[in-house]
Design a protein around this motif. Structure first.
Motif, PDB file in Angstrom:
ATOM      1  N   PRO B 159      -6.564  12.975   0.429  1.00 34.86           N
ATOM      2  CA  PRO B 159      -6.745  13.256  -1.003  1.00 34.86           C
ATOM      3  C   PRO B 159      -6.377  12.042  -1.869  1.00 34.86           C
ATOM      4  N   ALA B 160      -7.005  11.984  -3.051  1.00 38.45           N
ATOM      5  CA  ALA B 160      -6.795  10.845  -3.954  1.00 38.45           C
ATOM      6  C   ALA B 160      -5.328  10.711  -4.354  1.00 38.45           C
ATOM      7  N   TRP B 161      -4.643  11.872  -4.539  1.00 40.51           N
ATOM      8  CA  TRP B 161      -3.239  11.774  -4.966  1.00 40.51           C
ATOM      9  C   TRP B 161      -2.379  11.115  -3.889  1.00 40.51           C
ATOM     10  N   LEU B 162      -2.725  11.362  -2.603  1.00 39.62           N
ATOM     11  CA  LEU B 162      -1.959  10.750  -1.519  1.00 39.62           C
ATOM     12  C   LEU B 162      -2.173   9.238  -1.527  1.00 39.62           C
ATOM     13  N   ARG B 163      -3.448   8.821  -1.702  1.00 35.66           N
ATOM     14  CA  ARG B 163      -3.746   7.384  -1.739  1.00 35.66           C
ATOM     15  C   ARG B 163      -3.009   6.708  -2.893  1.00 35.66           C
ATOM     16  N   ALA B 164      -3.037   7.350  -4.065  1.00 38.33           N
ATOM     17  CA  ALA B 164      -2.396   6.753  -5.241  1.00 38.33           C
ATOM     18  C   ALA B 164      -0.884   6.663  -5.043  1.00 38.33           C
ATOM     19  N   LEU B 165      -0.330   7.679  -4.413  1.00 47.10           N
ATOM     20  CA  LEU B 165       1.118   7.707  -4.189  1.00 47.10           C
ATOM     21  C   LEU B 165       1.532   6.654  -3.170  1.00 47.10           C
ATOM     22  N   TYR B 166       0.722   6.546  -2.114  1.00 44.46           N
ATOM     23  CA  TYR B 166       1.130   5.689  -1.004  1.00 44.46           C
ATOM     24  C   TYR B 166       0.790   4.216  -1.234  1.00 44.46           C
ATOM     25  N   LYS B 167      -0.205   3.921  -2.064  1.00 47.10           N
ATOM     26  CA  LYS B 167      -0.682   2.540  -2.163  1.00 47.10           C
ATOM     27  C   LYS B 167       0.425   1.526  -2.510  1.00 47.10           C
ATOM     28  N   PRO B 168       1.241   1.769  -3.557  1.00 43.46           N
ATOM     29  CA  PRO B 168       2.289   0.768  -3.839  1.00 43.46           C
ATOM     30  C   PRO B 168       3.293   0.620  -2.687  1.00 43.46           C
ATOM     31  N   VAL B 169       3.535   1.707  -1.957  1.00 42.86           N
ATOM     32  CA  VAL B 169       4.435   1.626  -0.795  1.00 42.86           C
ATOM     33  C   VAL B 169       3.817   0.716   0.268  1.00 42.86           C
ATOM     34  N   HIS B 170       2.505   0.911   0.509  1.00 40.85           N
ATOM     35  CA  HIS B 170       1.788   0.106   1.502  1.00 40.85           C
ATOM     36  C   HIS B 170       1.803  -1.374   1.105  1.00 40.85           C
ATOM     37  N   VAL B 171       1.569  -1.631  -0.177  1.00 42.61           N
ATOM     38  CA  VAL B 171       1.558  -3.013  -0.679  1.00 42.61           C
ATOM     39  C   VAL B 171       2.941  -3.640  -0.508  1.00 42.61           C
ATOM     40  N   PHE B 172       3.980  -2.898  -0.874  1.00 39.55           N
ATOM     41  CA  PHE B 172       5.344  -3.429  -0.767  1.00 39.55           C
ATOM     42  C   PHE B 172       5.708  -3.715   0.689  1.00 39.55           C
ATOM     43  N   PHE B 173       5.444  -2.765   1.582  1.00 36.18           N
ATOM     44  CA  PHE B 173       5.793  -2.991   2.984  1.00 36.18           C
ATOM     45  C   PHE B 173       4.895  -4.064   3.611  1.00 36.18           C
ATOM     46  N   GLY B 174       3.697  -4.260   3.065  1.00 39.81           N
ATOM     47  CA  GLY B 174       2.850  -5.350   3.551  1.00 39.81           C
ATOM     48  C   GLY B 174       3.554  -6.689   3.413  1.00 39.81           C
ATOM     49  N   SER B 175       4.097  -6.968   2.219  1.00 39.99           N
ATOM     50  CA  SER B 175       4.816  -8.228   2.013  1.00 39.99           C
ATOM     51  C   SER B 175       6.128  -8.247   2.787  1.00 39.99           C
ATOM     52  N   THR B 176       6.809  -7.087   2.842  1.00 44.18           N
ATOM     53  CA  THR B 176       8.112  -7.038   3.512  1.00 44.18           C
ATOM     54  C   THR B 176       7.968  -7.318   5.007  1.00 44.18           C
TER      55      THR B 176
END
Lengths: 256, 256
Positions: B159-176
């Protein structure tokens, strides 16, 4: 078009709606735990502290580096994220930022003196390991960062165009130097454990309690550093600048 | 109020008005140099490669880790920064991002197999050093990151809400995760040099040519990683999202 300017922003935005001050308290506690761990490691397993060229003098090196280059450096970096720094004149907060960074730098220099004196007293060569190359490069970068920051932001005659030009560079190197400090600390702890845990003691590979303790210290340092980098990258914890969307559009900022 | 939404953005904004593609070519060259350096180190000074539990099998470990967790991982992270990924459907670029990350992960797993097999064949304990704890934690985090990204962004029924919720987490852990990979590589190179350069060879502390070469490799890996993190943080290199200021305000974005 609510929050339009923010969607374009970096890692971590909106990841957690955590207020800054409780986060800051948590981070302060974690920083204190890092300093306590590195001190306890050197006190309990490495023979404690002295300033006489002995192995006890070396022990100041990890303590001063973790305290200066990671914990105090992190505190200095986060000064402008304190909400009560956002109103009123910026100058006192600049002075606090520069002063904390200067104390961090002073501790790092003392930490270098500790290791060089130990090596020289024991006849050990200096500056051959990757850890030493990287660590010294990090402290040198930090000295350039502090000097350039002082000249650009604290001296009253620095022109506005210079400040505007240099600010993103200063911000970028601020995070980069903390990252390099984390790499230096972890490689240094790893190296020290291989040096210390061999003949006459339980080998590192047998994972004695000292190894578990110091490995945990390395992970705690990384956790502290990553949390500081995360706080620095969060757009909604940044100080609103006079020409930012928040200053021009109070309705937008109120909505957040 | 020109560029208002951008002033609130992170490190590196406006630091250099460098076009992305020449930067990308430079970064690709630097990544190739990292892979060439780590391969040359293992080939010239550490006896080359094999897959038989010997020290030559260990040599695959640094080569696969640097190639997978740093160079290919960096390439995967930068897919959405390619300007020609900004128009048209996003799905093919998602597939490319996920596929590159999956290849990077596969190389990392092979790199782990190489070191565990070497240790087991030689009767050396596994998982005691800080480098090993951190390295394994990094690969495990990467596996969670890949799986969560696949479930949230590639499966059509997320669902779109899951993508919106998770995206900044994914971006942050990508750099981490890239940061942790850099720390793992540097601590691993440092550790390997202390292991290898002692009895029967020139000691690390005498800084033989191998030590200079592998120390330089460590610094090149950090340079590559920091440049990727910088590119990821630059707001004007991010893919404009449908609800961002660029999409809603073409005049503002044209002005940049």
């Amino acid at each position: 078009m609510p929050r339009a300017g923010l969607r374009h922003c970096p890692a971590g935005a909106g990841m957690l709606e955590l207020p800054f001050l409780p986060f800051c308290a948590l981070l302060g506690g974690l920083g204190a735990v890092c300093v306590a761990f590195v001190s306890a490691w050197c006190q309990r397993w490495r023979g404690g502290f002295a300033w006489d060229g002995s192995a006890q003098m070396f022990n100041w090196h990890p303590v001063l580096m973790v305290t200066g280059m990671v914990v105090l450096y992190g505190a200095a970096a986060l000064v402008y994220r304190l909400p009560f720094s956002w109103s009123g004149p910026k100058f006192p907060w600049k002075v606090l930022h520069g002063a904390l960074a200067l104390v961090a730098f002073g501790l790092a220099v003392l930490g270098l003196v500790a290791v060089f004196s130990f090596h020289n007293a024991q006849g050990t060569p200096n500056m051959y390991s990757l850890h030493s190359w990287l660590g010294l490069a990090t402290v040198l970068l930090f000295s350039c960062q502090w000097l350039a920051g002082f000249v650009s932001f604290l001296l009253p005659w620095a022109p506005a165009w210079l400040r505007a030009l240099y600010k993103p560079v200063h911000v970028f190197f601020g995070s980069t130097i903390l990252t390099l400090a984390m790499v230096s600390c972890v490689s240094g702890i790893n190296e020290k454990l291989f040096f210390s845990l061999k003949n006459g003691t339980t080998a590192y590979s047998q994972l004695p309690s000292e190894a578990v303790f110091a490995n945990t210290l390395g992970l705690l340092i990384l956790l502290f550093g990553v949390l500081v980098l995360w706080a620095l990258a969060r757009p909604d914890w940044k100080r609103p600048e006079p020409d930012s969307v928040d200053a021009h559009q109070p309705l937008l900022s109120a909505e957040r």
